[in-house]
Design a protein around this motif. Structure first.
Motif, PDB file in Angstrom:
ATOM      1  N   PHE A 121       1.037  -1.257  -0.115  1.00  0.00           N
ATOM      2  CA  PHE A 121      -0.099   0.213  -0.137  1.00  0.00           C
ATOM      3  C   PHE A 121       1.062   1.197  -0.067  1.00  0.00           C
ATOM      4  O   PHE A 121       0.074   2.161  -0.370  1.00  0.00           O
ATOM      5  N   GLY A 122       2.224   1.495   0.460  1.00  0.00           N
ATOM      6  CA  GLY A 122       2.580   2.516   0.451  1.00  0.00           C
ATOM      7  C   GLY A 122       3.347   2.687  -0.835  1.00  0.00           C
ATOM      8  O   GLY A 122       3.463   3.668  -1.717  1.00  0.00           O
ATOM      9  N   MET A 123       3.705   2.023  -1.667  1.00  0.00           N
ATOM     10  CA  MET A 123       3.854   1.779  -3.011  1.00  0.00           C
ATOM     11  C   MET A 123       2.499   2.146  -3.811  1.00  0.00           C
ATOM     12  O   MET A 123       2.779   3.436  -4.887  1.00  0.00           O
ATOM     13  N   ALA A 124       2.121   1.884  -3.717  1.00  0.00           N
ATOM     14  CA  ALA A 124       0.547   2.666  -4.518  1.00  0.00           C
ATOM     15  C   ALA A 124       0.087   3.777  -4.007  1.00  0.00           C
ATOM     16  O   ALA A 124      -0.280   4.096  -4.872  1.00  0.00           O
ATOM     17  N   ALA A 125       0.439   4.291  -2.602  1.00  0.00           N
ATOM     18  CA  ALA A 125       0.058   5.615  -2.318  1.00  0.00           C
ATOM     19  C   ALA A 125       1.227   6.575  -2.993  1.00  0.00           C
ATOM     20  O   ALA A 125       0.320   7.368  -3.868  1.00  0.00           O
ATOM     21  N   ALA A 126       2.293   5.651  -2.781  1.00  0.00           N
ATOM     22  CA  ALA A 126       3.445   6.618  -4.069  1.00  0.00           C
ATOM     23  C   ALA A 126       3.029   7.181  -5.599  1.00  0.00           C
ATOM     24  O   ALA A 126       2.914   8.198  -5.937  1.00  0.00           O
ATOM     25  N   TRP A 127       2.322   6.122  -5.605  1.00  0.00           N
ATOM     26  CA  TRP A 127       1.561   5.876  -7.432  1.00  0.00           C
ATOM     27  C   TRP A 127       0.648   7.366  -7.163  1.00  0.00           C
ATOM     28  O   TRP A 127       0.233   8.424  -8.273  1.00  0.00           O
ATOM     29  N   SER A 128      -0.261   6.975  -6.612  1.00  0.00           N
ATOM     30  CA  SER A 128      -1.541   8.023  -6.560  1.00  0.00           C
ATOM     31  C   SER A 128      -0.784   9.462  -5.907  1.00  0.00           C
ATOM     32  O   SER A 128      -1.411  10.555  -6.532  1.00  0.00           O
ATOM     33  N   ILE A 129       0.542   9.801  -5.314  1.00  0.00           N
ATOM     34  CA  ILE A 129       1.195  11.186  -5.211  1.00  0.00           C
ATOM     35  C   ILE A 129       1.419  11.483  -6.390  1.00  0.00           C
ATOM     36  O   ILE A 129       1.808  12.577  -6.586  1.00  0.00           O
ATOM     37  N   ILE A 130       2.252  10.727  -7.400  1.00  0.00           N
ATOM     38  CA  ILE A 130       2.511  11.482  -8.695  1.00  0.00           C
ATOM     39  C   ILE A 130       1.175  11.485 -10.025  1.00  0.00           C
ATOM     40  O   ILE A 130       0.979  12.081 -10.659  1.00  0.00           O
ATOM     41  N   GLY A 131      -0.042  10.785  -9.892  1.00  0.00           N
ATOM     42  CA  GLY A 131      -1.335  11.300 -10.281  1.00  0.00           C
ATOM     43  C   GLY A 131      -1.189  12.378 -10.577  1.00  0.00           C
ATOM     44  O   GLY A 131      -1.884  13.624 -10.608  1.00  0.00           O
ATOM     45  N   GLY A 132      -0.424  12.844  -8.540  1.00  0.00           N
ATOM     46  CA  GLY A 132      -1.273  14.216  -8.136  1.00  0.00           C
ATOM     47  C   GLY A 132      -0.520  15.422  -9.011  1.00  0.00           C
ATOM     48  O   GLY A 132      -1.115  16.514  -9.268  1.00  0.00           O
ATOM     49  N   VAL A 133       0.270  14.919  -9.063  1.00  0.00           N
ATOM     50  CA  VAL A 133       1.230  15.925  -9.392  1.00  0.00           C
ATOM     51  C   VAL A 133       1.335  16.416 -10.557  1.00  0.00           C
ATOM     52  O   VAL A 133       1.006  17.533 -11.118  1.00  0.00           O
ATOM     53  N   LEU A 134       1.492  14.966 -11.020  1.00  0.00           N
ATOM     54  CA  LEU A 134       0.866  14.872 -13.047  1.00  0.00           C
ATOM     55  C   LEU A 134      -0.216  15.863 -13.228  1.00  0.00           C
ATOM     56  O   LEU A 134      -0.380  16.701 -14.154  1.00  0.00           O
ATOM     57  N   SER A 135      -1.653  15.590 -12.303  1.00  0.00           N
ATOM     58  CA  SER A 135      -2.969  16.607 -12.579  1.00  0.00           C
ATOM     59  C   SER A 135      -2.507  17.772 -12.099  1.00  0.00           C
ATOM     60  O   SER A 135      -2.871  18.541 -13.289  1.00  0.00           O
ATOM     61  N   LEU A 136      -1.138  18.176 -11.456  1.00  0.00           N
ATOM     62  CA  LEU A 136      -1.059  19.265 -10.632  1.00  0.00           C
ATOM     63  C   LEU A 136      -0.813  20.672 -12.033  1.00  0.00           C
ATOM     64  O   LEU A 136      -0.943  21.768 -12.490  1.00  0.00           O
ATOM     65  N   PHE A 137       0.113  20.168 -13.080  1.00  0.00           N
ATOM     66  CA  PHE A 137       0.733  20.529 -14.043  1.00  0.00           C
ATOM     67  C   PHE A 137       0.183  20.043 -15.851  1.00  0.00           C
ATOM     68  O   PHE A 137       0.023  20.460 -16.461  1.00  0.00           O
ATOM     69  N   GLY A 138      -1.663  19.555 -15.724  1.00  0.00           N
ATOM     70  CA  GLY A 138      -2.322  19.131 -17.034  1.00  0.00           C
ATOM     71  C   GLY A 138      -1.527  17.833 -17.512  1.00  0.00           C
ATOM     72  O   GLY A 138      -1.916  17.718 -18.945  1.00  0.00           O
ATOM     73  N   HIS A 158      -8.914  21.394 -11.276  1.00  0.00           N
ATOM     74  CA  HIS A 158      -7.976  20.125 -11.325  1.00  0.00           C
ATOM     75  C   HIS A 158      -7.243  20.335 -10.176  1.00  0.00           C
ATOM     76  O   HIS A 158      -6.746  19.183  -9.687  1.00  0.00           O
ATOM     77  N   TRP A 159      -8.076  21.479  -9.538  1.00  0.00           N
ATOM     78  CA  TRP A 159      -7.753  21.046  -8.056  1.00  0.00           C
ATOM     79  C   TRP A 159      -8.690  20.511  -6.651  1.00  0.00           C
ATOM     80  O   TRP A 159      -7.982  19.421  -5.997  1.00  0.00           O
ATOM     81  N   GLU A 160      -9.799  19.626  -7.494  1.00  0.00           N
ATOM     82  CA  GLU A 160     -10.541  18.662  -6.894  1.00  0.00           C
ATOM     83  C   GLU A 160      -9.848  17.271  -7.450  1.00  0.00           C
ATOM     84  O   GLU A 160     -10.281  16.238  -7.055  1.00  0.00           O
ATOM     85  N   VAL A 161      -9.256  16.996  -8.477  1.00  0.00           N
ATOM     86  CA  VAL A 161      -8.895  16.092  -8.856  1.00  0.00           C
ATOM     87  C   VAL A 161      -7.588  15.507  -8.016  1.00  0.00           C
ATOM     88  O   VAL A 161      -6.809  15.140  -7.554  1.00  0.00           O
ATOM     89  N   VAL A 162      -6.793  16.947  -8.172  1.00  0.00           N
ATOM     90  CA  VAL A 162      -5.302  16.844  -7.071  1.00  0.00           C
ATOM     91  C   VAL A 162      -6.244  15.738  -5.714  1.00  0.00           C
ATOM     92  O   VAL A 162      -5.344  15.387  -4.902  1.00  0.00           O
TER      93      VAL A 162
END
Length: 209
Positions: A121-138, A158-162
């Protein structure tokens, strides 16, 4: 492509895609099959968006029926292919949001499900954070690339997605912490059991028998 109509090429492309999917499933562990299916979801959203835009544009081009006659042919109150058309309802906003940048979105979602299936679950959370960072920049869920403080076009969502990615990451981190705590609690118990077995050779012989 001009020689062969789309009606002929589309079934061939569909068949090739199905064959590729079958081969991918054959070499994929069964526990990872949900990740494969989840990875297809953003592509379906992108396809649905394109079909909806084409359908709305085709209807719009027919004009408006007034007193039994068609008037204002080719005009619509809202352009079927504009950003404004996709903000008319929450459903349309969701379809457009999940369909944009679907290739990277598929990678992120699939990686999250793979690690969840493996109880990492730690790695899954890391990928979720990566998704949030990618959505921050479109880079995902948006039509254009932008800075977080200067969203463009329909990127104001995009803030809702993040926030969604952040909540998911927080939930997965909480599960990971609980998992680690249980493992730490189980560790001393296992050590004590091994020490007890070592101190009672009769029990150990009984277990071997």
């Amino acid at each position: 492509l001009s020689i062969f109509p789309a009606e002929v090429l589309n079934p061939i492309i569909l068949y090739v895609g199905l064959v590729v999917c079958v081969e991918a499933l054959e070499i994929t562990p069964a526990r990872h099959w949900p990740a494969f299916l989840v990875a297809l979801v953003p592509g379906f959203f992108n396809w649905a968006q394109q079909v909806a835009s084409d359908f709305a544009a085709a209807v719009c081009d027919q004009g408006v029926l007034v007193d039994g006659s068609v008037v204002a042919s080719g005009t619509c109150a809202v352009s079927a292919r504009s950003n404004d058309a996709w903000t008319l309802s929450p459903t349309l906003v969701a379809v457009r949001t999940f369909g944009k940048g679907y290739i990277l979105t598929s990678i992120v979602w699939a990686a999250m499900v793979v690690y969840i299936a493996d109880s990492k679950f730690g790695m899954a959370a890391a990928w979720s954070i990566i998704g949030g960072v990618l959505s921050l920049f479109g880079l995902v869920h948006a039509e254009v690339v932008y800075f977080p403080w200067e969203p463009e076009g329909d990127a104001d969502f995009h803030w809702e997605v993040v926030g969604g990615y952040a909540l998911t990451a927080g939930f997965l981190i909480a599960i990971d912490l609980v998992q680690r705590f249980k493992q730490q609690q189980a560790g001393p118990q296992e050590d004590a059991k091994q020490d007890q077995d070592a101190g009672n050779p009769e029990n150990a012989d009984e277990v071997r028998v």
